[in-house]
Structures are given as C-alpha cells and as structure tokens.
Design an enzyme around this catalytic site. Structure first.
Site, PDB file in Angstrom:
ATOM      1  N   ASP A  35     -12.321  -1.486  18.017  1.00 54.81           N
ATOM      2  CA  ASP A  35     -12.442  -1.359  16.733  1.00 54.81           C
ATOM      3  C   ASP A  35     -13.805  -1.631  16.881  1.00 54.81           C
ATOM      4  O   ASP A  35     -14.766  -2.197  17.337  1.00 54.81           O
ATOM      5  CB  ASP A  35     -12.319  -2.059  15.939  1.00 54.81           C
ATOM      6  CG  ASP A  35     -11.592  -1.898  14.169  1.00 54.81           C
ATOM      7  OD1 ASP A  35     -10.917  -1.495  13.641  1.00 54.81           O
ATOM      8  OD2 ASP A  35     -12.689  -1.966  13.925  1.00 54.81           O
ATOM      9  N   VAL A 120      -3.797   9.951  13.249  1.00 53.40           N
ATOM     10  CA  VAL A 120      -3.010   9.273  12.622  1.00 53.40           C
ATOM     11  C   VAL A 120      -3.913   9.114  11.866  1.00 53.40           C
ATOM     12  O   VAL A 120      -3.463   9.331  10.023  1.00 53.40           O
ATOM     13  CB  VAL A 120      -2.346   7.975  12.748  1.00 53.40           C
ATOM     14  CG1 VAL A 120      -1.662   7.317  12.062  1.00 53.40           C
ATOM     15  CG2 VAL A 120      -2.029   8.110  14.525  1.00 53.40           C
ATOM     16  N   ASP A 150       6.424  11.262   6.279  1.00 50.41           N
ATOM     17  CA  ASP A 150       6.768  12.329   5.708  1.00 50.41           C
ATOM     18  C   ASP A 150       8.800  12.614   5.715  1.00 50.41           C
ATOM     19  O   ASP A 150       9.471  12.657   4.597  1.00 50.41           O
ATOM     20  CB  ASP A 150       6.649  13.872   5.106  1.00 50.41           C
ATOM     21  CG  ASP A 150       5.002  13.432   4.865  1.00 50.41           C
ATOM     22  OD1 ASP A 150       4.257  13.542   3.481  1.00 50.41           O
ATOM     23  OD2 ASP A 150       5.120  13.222   6.523  1.00 50.41           O
ATOM     24  N   ARG A 153      10.429   9.651   4.779  1.00 55.07           N
ATOM     25  CA  ARG A 153      10.644   9.167   3.730  1.00 55.07           C
ATOM     26  C   ARG A 153      11.743   9.810   2.629  1.00 55.07           C
ATOM     27  O   ARG A 153      12.588   9.155   1.642  1.00 55.07           O
ATOM     28  CB  ARG A 153       9.316   9.061   3.264  1.00 55.07           C
ATOM     29  CG  ARG A 153       8.156   8.208   3.209  1.00 55.07           C
ATOM     30  CD  ARG A 153       7.051   8.725   2.679  1.00 55.07           C
ATOM     31  NE  ARG A 153       5.429   7.372   2.660  1.00 55.07           N
ATOM     32  CZ  ARG A 153       5.040   7.855   2.895  1.00 55.07           C
ATOM     33  NH1 ARG A 153       4.508   8.498   2.287  1.00 55.07           N
ATOM     34  NH2 ARG A 153       3.980   6.257   2.952  1.00 55.07           N
TER      35      ARG A 153
END
Ligand code: NAD
Length: 316
Positions: A35, A120, A150, A153
């Site tokens: 990071d 991502v 998705d 989901r």
C-alpha cells in the site's frame, strides 16, 4: 500440493479483507500486502500474522516496496480511490485510471514470471482492459473480478426468496460490473429446471413467480446502498476474490463470471466484460458462448458499447 504466492496491491477495506479470507482458506503459502500507506500495509500484515497459529502455515508481509511482489503467482489489485456516497462507478474512472497506470508500471517491473493479474479496483472492466493493454500479457492472464460478486448477490436473493440453499441456485450476471449489467434469467435454474418451472413447483409466495425486475434492481444497486450505510463493501467481494483465487491456484476449471478480453463473442471485440468463463491455472482459460436469449444478448452488446465509450474517454 503446490501452494502459491499471492500479492495484494492496496491494503484498504477490500485488500485487507481479501488477505484475511485468503489466509483463512489455507490456499497459499505467501501473502504480500502493498500500500502507498506503508503503515497500513505493515500494520495489517502484523495483525494477520498474530492469527497464524490458528490457520495453515502462511507467510504474510506488508509494506510499500513493490520488490516484495517478485515471483508472485497471482497479483490482485484493490488499490485506488473508493466509490463515494452517491458516486457512480463510472465517476470513479478518471480518478482511478491515473492511480492505476502508476501502479501497473511498478507491478510490471516484477513480472518476469508472467503471473496472473486480477483487477478488483473499480470500474473493474475498464481497468482490467487498461491492465491488459499496458501489460502485453496473454489475454487469459489478465482478469477482473467482474460480476462474480453481482452473481452471488442475485443468487442470495433467489435463495432467500425460495428458501433454497444459495449453492443450488444457478444464475449469471453478465456484462459490465455496474449500471449496464444484465441478469441472464434464461440461464437461471434451481434443481436443474428453469426458474419459471421451479416457481410453479415451489408455490411458496403469493405471486407464484419471482419479480425479476425487482431482484435485478436490488442486485445492481446493492453496492450503492451498502456504501450509503457504511462507506464501503468488502466482505462479499473478498469472498468472491477468494473463490476466483481458489479456482486459479487449484486449477479447478470452475465456471465463474470473471471479466476478460472479448474476442468476437456475440460480435463483441476488444473490451473486457464478464461472461461465464472456465477459470483454471492458466487464468480465464475459455469464455463460454452460451445460448442467452435475444434480449440478454442485446443487453450485453449495450453494456459492451458503454464500456467502449468509457475506455475511449480515457484514451484506450
Ligand atoms: P480503500 O480506500 O479502503 O482502499 C484503497 C487502498 O488503496 C488504500 O489503502 C490506499 O492507501 C491504497 N492506495 C491508493 N493509491 C495507491 C497506490 N498508488 N499504490 C498503492 N496503494 C494505493 O478502498 P476499498 O473500499 O478497499 O476499495 C478499493 C477498490 O475496490 C475501489 O476501487 C472499490 O470501488 C473497489 N471495489 C470493487 C468491488 C468489485 O466487485 N470489483 C467491490 C467493492 C469494492
């Protein structure tokens, strides 16, 4: 059993949670967190390392030096500016492209072994395409997490409604991970039969059938809703990334809706989007051209043309 090295660029909500889910999975022998905020990556690595005695052996390191990612089998990019409340995924594009180009440049210095690259960061399809173009890697080696989340989901909503184990619900969200995504109702099955047929057998709700438009809208808009409530979404996406990682590292030949380069499928070329794809140790090995209905194919083409417009906006 071969266990790989996974590097995660971006140790924010999504990156750190992804590291945690992959750590729990026992899939890999090494996890690296990178990071720009060195303290965050180092702190996450320390925190995760303190749990190592409870999982399979794994080496975890963190920092801001890209040298750490050398010899990775898989590099996952979650770095970037996150979606703000009310901001569309496409609004993120310009902000994240600049960050992304810089990251890609640094990653590619340590990619002599041609690892698999998984994007991502949103907008995931465009950034997967940008990564593919900048890397010159074979198409199967550059993938986006796409609509794996998705699809999960939608499966959850159908499973809840029918009171069936979500794992027995088969469906796909295809196209863009975003506003133009398409629910492939023609491919939706439970217990091997089409949804309409299952609704007749099920007979649980008064409507006697699933309200497809409502479920589609809920699937498409749930990220906005979660972000409104708690700033970010990360648990489910981290599990989706873990699932893709499992198929890549385990050479599983799983069919997952990852995003990858289109090469003529349904007449779509030279853009990344999601279709059911055989995922194995090679990456996005084979994109399946399934018999979706005309409306779904039309939606897919519209999704592709939206993505092409966005890519052109940033000079790709
Ligand atoms: P976050 O802000 O918590 O984390 C982003 C991290 O990236 C931060 O730690 C930041 O310091 C780091 N970073 C920024 N610039 C960097 C650079 N140049 N090099 C290295 N690190 C850098 O955000 P988040 O909630 O973790 O979301 C990350 C991304 O994932 C966003 O783009 C978000 O939209 C996306 N996302 C995608 C999905 C999906 O299904 N594809 C789902 C959820 C979130």
């Amino acid at each position: 059993m071969f266990k790989g090295k996974v590097s995660i660029i971006g140790s924010g909500y999504v990156g750190a949670t992804t590291a945690y889910t992959i750590m729990l999975s026992g899939l890999v022998s090494e996890i690296v967190l990178i990071d720009i905020n060195r303290n965050k990556a180092e702190g996450d690595a320390m925190d995760l390392n303190h749990g190592i005695s409870f999982v399979s052996p794994v080496q975890i390191t963190g920092g801001d030096d890209y040298e750490l990612i050398r010899d990775s089998d898989l590099i996952i990019i979650t770095a970037g500016a996150a979606q703000k409340p009310g901001e569309t995924r496409t609004d993120l594009l310009k902000r994240n492209t600049a960050i992304f180009k810089n990251i890609v440049d640094k990653i590619l210095r340590y990619c002599d072994n041609e690892p698999i690259l998984m994007v991502v960061t949103n907008p995931v399809d465009i950034l997967t395409y940008v990564f593919y173009k900048l890397s010159n890697f074979p198409r199967e080696k550059v993938i986006g997490s796409g609509t794996v989340l998705d699809t999960a989901r939608l499966k959850y909503l159908i499973g809840e409604h029918t009171n069936i184990d979500t794992r027995n619900v088969h469906t796909y969200i295809i196209g863009e991970h975003g506003d133009t995504e398409v629910a492939a109702w023609s491919m939706t099955t439970i217990a091997g039969v089409r949804l309409e047929e299952y609704c007749r057998i099920c007979n649980r709700c008064d409507a006697k059938k699933i309200c497809k438009e409502d479920f589609y809208q809920q699937t498409k808009n749930s990220a906005y809703e979660i972000i409104q409530k708690k700033e970010a979404t990360y648990y489910a996406v981290a599990l989706a990334v873990r699932r893709i990682t499992e198929s890549l590292i385990g050479n599983e030949n799983s069919i997952l809706t990852v995003s990858s380069l289109m090469e003529g499928q349904y007449g779509i070329n030279d853009i990344c989007l999601s279709l059911p794809t055989i995922v194995n140790g090679k990456g996005a090995d084979k994109v399946l051209e399934l018999p979706f209905n005309d409306e779904e194919i039309d939606g897919l083409r519209k999704s592709a043309s939206t993505l092409k417009g966005l890519a052109a906006n940033i000079g790709f």
